[in-house]
Design a protein around this motif. Sequence first.
Motif, PDB file in Angstrom:
ATOM      1  N   ALA A 250       0.824  -1.211   0.000  1.00 31.44           N
ATOM      2  CA  ALA A 250       0.000   0.000   0.000  1.00 31.44           C
ATOM      3  C   ALA A 250       0.857   1.260   0.000  1.00 31.44           C
ATOM      4  CB  ALA A 250      -0.931  -0.008   1.215  1.00 31.44           C
ATOM      5  N   ILE A 251       1.897   1.262   0.839  1.00 23.65           N
ATOM      6  CA  ILE A 251       2.762   2.437   0.921  1.00 23.65           C
ATOM      7  C   ILE A 251       3.601   2.567  -0.342  1.00 23.65           C
ATOM      8  CG2 ILE A 251       4.686   3.471   2.187  1.00 23.65           C
ATOM      9  CD1 ILE A 251       3.573   2.132   4.717  1.00 23.65           C
ATOM     10  N   GLY A 252       4.154   1.424  -0.841  1.00 24.63           N
ATOM     11  CA  GLY A 252       4.993   1.468  -2.041  1.00 24.63           C
ATOM     12  C   GLY A 252       4.249   1.961  -3.263  1.00 24.63           C
ATOM     13  N   LYS A 253       2.998   1.540  -3.414  1.00 27.43           N
ATOM     14  CA  LYS A 253       2.216   1.953  -4.577  1.00 27.43           C
ATOM     15  C   LYS A 253       2.007   3.458  -4.594  1.00 27.43           C
ATOM     16  CE  LYS A 253      -2.099   0.889  -6.994  1.00 27.43           C
ATOM     17  NZ  LYS A 253      -3.361   0.087  -6.972  1.00 27.43           N
ATOM     18  N   ARG A 254       1.788   4.041  -3.429  1.00 27.13           N
ATOM     19  CA  ARG A 254       1.555   5.487  -3.375  1.00 27.13           C
ATOM     20  C   ARG A 254       2.828   6.302  -3.587  1.00 27.13           C
ATOM     21  NH1 ARG A 254      -3.208   7.277  -1.347  1.00 27.13           N
ATOM     22  NH2 ARG A 254      -2.229   9.201  -0.604  1.00 27.13           N
ATOM     23  N   SER A 255       3.990   5.699  -3.292  1.00 26.58           N
ATOM     24  CA  SER A 255       5.238   6.464  -3.393  1.00 26.58           C
ATOM     25  C   SER A 255       5.896   6.363  -4.763  1.00 26.58           C
ATOM     26  CB  SER A 255       6.232   5.999  -2.319  1.00 26.58           C
ATOM     27  OG  SER A 255       6.568   4.647  -2.507  1.00 26.58           O
ATOM     28  N   GLN A 256       5.529   5.375  -5.581  1.00 29.25           N
ATOM     29  CA  GLN A 256       6.198   5.169  -6.868  1.00 29.25           C
ATOM     30  C   GLN A 256       6.090   6.386  -7.765  1.00 29.25           C
ATOM     31  OE1 GLN A 256       4.770   1.617  -8.753  1.00 29.25           O
ATOM     32  NE2 GLN A 256       5.459   0.273  -7.107  1.00 29.25           N
ATOM     33  N   SER A 257       4.850   6.866  -7.980  1.00 32.60           N
ATOM     34  CA  SER A 257       4.655   7.994  -8.890  1.00 32.60           C
ATOM     35  C   SER A 257       5.320   9.255  -8.356  1.00 32.60           C
ATOM     36  CB  SER A 257       3.165   8.236  -9.112  1.00 32.60           C
ATOM     37  OG  SER A 257       2.520   8.523  -7.879  1.00 32.60           O
ATOM     38  N   ARG A 258       5.403   9.372  -7.039  1.00 28.79           N
ATOM     39  CA  ARG A 258       6.014  10.573  -6.461  1.00 28.79           C
ATOM     40  C   ARG A 258       7.523  10.593  -6.663  1.00 28.79           C
ATOM     41  NH1 ARG A 258       1.321   9.817  -3.851  1.00 28.79           N
ATOM     42  NH2 ARG A 258       0.190  11.657  -3.114  1.00 28.79           N
ATOM     43  N   ASP A 305       8.001  19.910  -3.102  1.00 28.08           N
ATOM     44  CA  ASP A 305       6.738  19.217  -2.856  1.00 28.08           C
ATOM     45  C   ASP A 305       6.826  17.755  -3.283  1.00 28.08           C
ATOM     46  OD1 ASP A 305       5.753  21.606  -1.939  1.00 28.08           O
ATOM     47  OD2 ASP A 305       4.703  22.127  -3.802  1.00 28.08           O
ATOM     48  N   ALA A 306       7.430  17.529  -4.457  1.00 25.11           N
ATOM     49  CA  ALA A 306       7.550  16.148  -4.945  1.00 25.11           C
ATOM     50  C   ALA A 306       8.450  15.318  -4.039  1.00 25.11           C
ATOM     51  CB  ALA A 306       8.076  16.139  -6.371  1.00 25.11           C
ATOM     52  N   ALA A 307       9.599  15.891  -3.636  1.00 23.01           N
ATOM     53  CA  ALA A 307      10.534  15.161  -2.787  1.00 23.01           C
ATOM     54  C   ALA A 307       9.929  14.911  -1.401  1.00 23.01           C
ATOM     55  CB  ALA A 307      11.847  15.934  -2.661  1.00 23.01           C
ATOM     56  N   PHE A 308       9.242  15.932  -0.859  1.00 25.14           N
ATOM     57  CA  PHE A 308       8.638  15.760   0.466  1.00 25.14           C
ATOM     58  C   PHE A 308       7.586  14.659   0.439  1.00 25.14           C
ATOM     59  CE2 PHE A 308       5.369  16.625   3.624  1.00 25.14           C
ATOM     60  CZ  PHE A 308       6.120  16.756   4.780  1.00 25.14           C
ATOM     61  N   GLY A 309       6.735  14.681  -0.612  1.00 19.25           N
ATOM     62  CA  GLY A 309       5.699  13.652  -0.708  1.00 19.25           C
ATOM     63  C   GLY A 309       6.291  12.261  -0.841  1.00 19.25           C
ATOM     64  N   ALA A 310       7.328  12.134  -1.691  1.00 15.63           N
ATOM     65  CA  ALA A 310       7.939  10.815  -1.901  1.00 15.63           C
ATOM     66  C   ALA A 310       8.597  10.307  -0.627  1.00 15.63           C
ATOM     67  CB  ALA A 310       8.955  10.895  -3.038  1.00 15.63           C
ATOM     68  N   GLN A 311       9.385  11.161   0.020  1.00 15.48           N
ATOM     69  CA  GLN A 311      10.112  10.725   1.210  1.00 15.48           C
ATOM     70  C   GLN A 311       9.186  10.498   2.398  1.00 15.48           C
ATOM     71  OE1 GLN A 311      13.136   9.809   1.211  1.00 15.48           O
ATOM     72  NE2 GLN A 311      13.778  10.585  -0.789  1.00 15.48           N
ATOM     73  N   PHE A 312       8.145  11.351   2.526  1.00 19.35           N
ATOM     74  CA  PHE A 312       7.235  11.195   3.665  1.00 19.35           C
ATOM     75  C   PHE A 312       6.462   9.888   3.561  1.00 19.35           C
ATOM     76  CE2 PHE A 312       2.951  11.662   5.448  1.00 19.35           C
ATOM     77  CZ  PHE A 312       3.273  11.895   6.781  1.00 19.35           C
ATOM     78  N   ILE A 313       5.896   9.623   2.383  1.00 18.87           N
ATOM     79  CA  ILE A 313       5.096   8.411   2.230  1.00 18.87           C
ATOM     80  C   ILE A 313       5.964   7.163   2.369  1.00 18.87           C
ATOM     81  CG2 ILE A 313       3.707   7.082   0.590  1.00 18.87           C
ATOM     82  CD1 ILE A 313       2.577   9.690  -0.436  1.00 18.87           C
TER      83      ILE A 313
END
Length: 650
Positions: A250-258, A305-313
């Motif tokens: 679940a977490i990996g799927k949300r972070s891929q596009s970011r 924004d992109a880096a924060f979203g990717a790293q946070f998720i």
Amino acid sequence: MSKVSDAPERPKHGPQVRGHGPGAMGPQEKAINFLPSLKRLLGTLRPERTKIILVVALTVVAQVANVVNPAILGEMTNLLFRGLLGKDMAAGASLESVVNDLRARGQGTYADLVAGMDVVPGQGVDWEAVARVGWLAVGLAVGGAAVMWASGWLLNDVVQKSVYRLRADVKAKLDRLPLGYFDRQPRGELLSRVTNDIDNVATSLQQTLSQLLSNLLTLVGVLFMMFWVSPLLALVAIVSVPLSMAAAMAIGKRSQSRFAAMWKSTGDLNAQVEEAYTGHALVKVFGRSREVAAAFQRDNEKLHDAAFGAQFISGLMMPVMFFIGNLSYVVIAVVGGLRVASGQMSLGAVQAFIQYSRMFSHPITSVASMANLLQSGVASAERVFQVLDADEQVPDTPGALPAPLRGRVAFEDVTFRYEEDRPLIERLSFVAEPGSTVAIVGPTGAGKTTLVNLLMRFYELDSGRITVDGVDIASVPRAELRARTGMVLQDTWLFGGTIRQNIAYGRPGATEDEILAAATATYVDRFVHSLPEGYDTVIDEEASNVSAGERQLITIARAFLADPSILILDEATSLVDTRTELLLQRAMAALRTDRTAFVIAHRLSTIRDADVILVMAEGRIVEQGSHDELLAARGAYFDLYQSQFAGAVE
């Protein structure tokens, strides 16, 4: 800053490529295709498969030592605990009688514990057995660490050699790409793919491969040992696996596009910074510092924004895995304690199992926490693969130009368009006789520079052909064609190095005397002696330590030294003063002797002595002839000439 023009002709360039403006954006990045890209990335390791097999074997040995150690330490605990319990019991008594006596006194729990530990009444701690087991554990730990170090060293060699080949493949690919590809790519974005993305791929492979391999092997080994020690507790531990997998997916799927968006934003920001820095003086002159700063701020915020979203998720992975692992640990500790108290397990077995449960959850947690790094690396790999998959220029065909080359150049019904719906050159034909000087004039966007770019095969024709001494240039290798052609551009291009090295770039095997002769003939020698280091003066990255006119003189000297059969001069004297221009015209007149020369010029005074002047408009030759003939015809050339020397023409 670059601007978009309605003119169909591309910006002037030869081999070098200029970037697009900071606002220029490439096509939107597709969502990362994770599994195919990961498979292709791992495929780059195939040439090192022998070493990879050895890495796997060494890792298996190291993990076997690592997995067996808790069981050995559990046995050491059993030896100590048995001795502590047995020394207070009557020597010679049987274990059964001791257990029965304890039950008779109402100490049933203690009796179960003694029975489960297989205590020998009256026997204390067997220190020799404890020492043997201890030294075995130490030996396995040290040996496993040494083998793991060797495995890591080999894996580092595998990764670095694979990334080395990837860089080489990208460099070779760039050499095979058509010039049109670079026209469509912001330079900073392309550089980011070649540098940042490949470095990120190397980091991701280095940190994930060894960890993934060792963690998966640990997982298999620990699972085996857990079932060997206690099948019931093993089933309790396995319950946490589906929960961990579901959370990781679940977490990996949300972070891929970011992560894909993060690396695209990195490329966009690099493109903006590179161009703003290159055009720094122009930004200051036109007072556009505020707009450039705003553009940087906008791109920087996108990256943030992109880096924060990717790293946070992706950063949620570790806490979630630890939470699930700790729940499993608590359940195992409670159930194991109850089984020891009931005599169904020994204390050492429970101790070993608790260690195994921590070892079991650690690989799952580590693999999950590495998912963000792996996703980031695969996102970068996909961006690199997009460069490797780009359409290449038409392959060279075997062939050769005549030797010696006379230099007869013929354009036969040549048609060319940069874009299908924007006509530029349509069915153009003309002949440049050997040893003649052909001047090409016309308004901006008429197709002047495009003609010489086609002659150099920087672009391929849509139809028609260009021949040199009757040989179609499409039938000979580009390197041979360009080796016979010298080119001096309006946009000067010098490399980092000394002035001597930049001149010698035209002919690497030239002697010192030949270099000095070329520099003297093109008036480079006049200003070089005013520099502190003379010909050894190092040109900096932006060539800012010599003037624009001096840079152009150096490029002319480079072409002079190359001694080509065909010469192309694209506004080659536009940056020098009038007096130097007159001197250079004499030098270039000598340079053009016995070779075919194409001269693109806006200053008509520089091409009066040309054998043929081609006047172009909208991709067509509207007039051709000598200077006097064209003036007498009072056509397009006459209008151009009058606009420069007799005032504006209505």
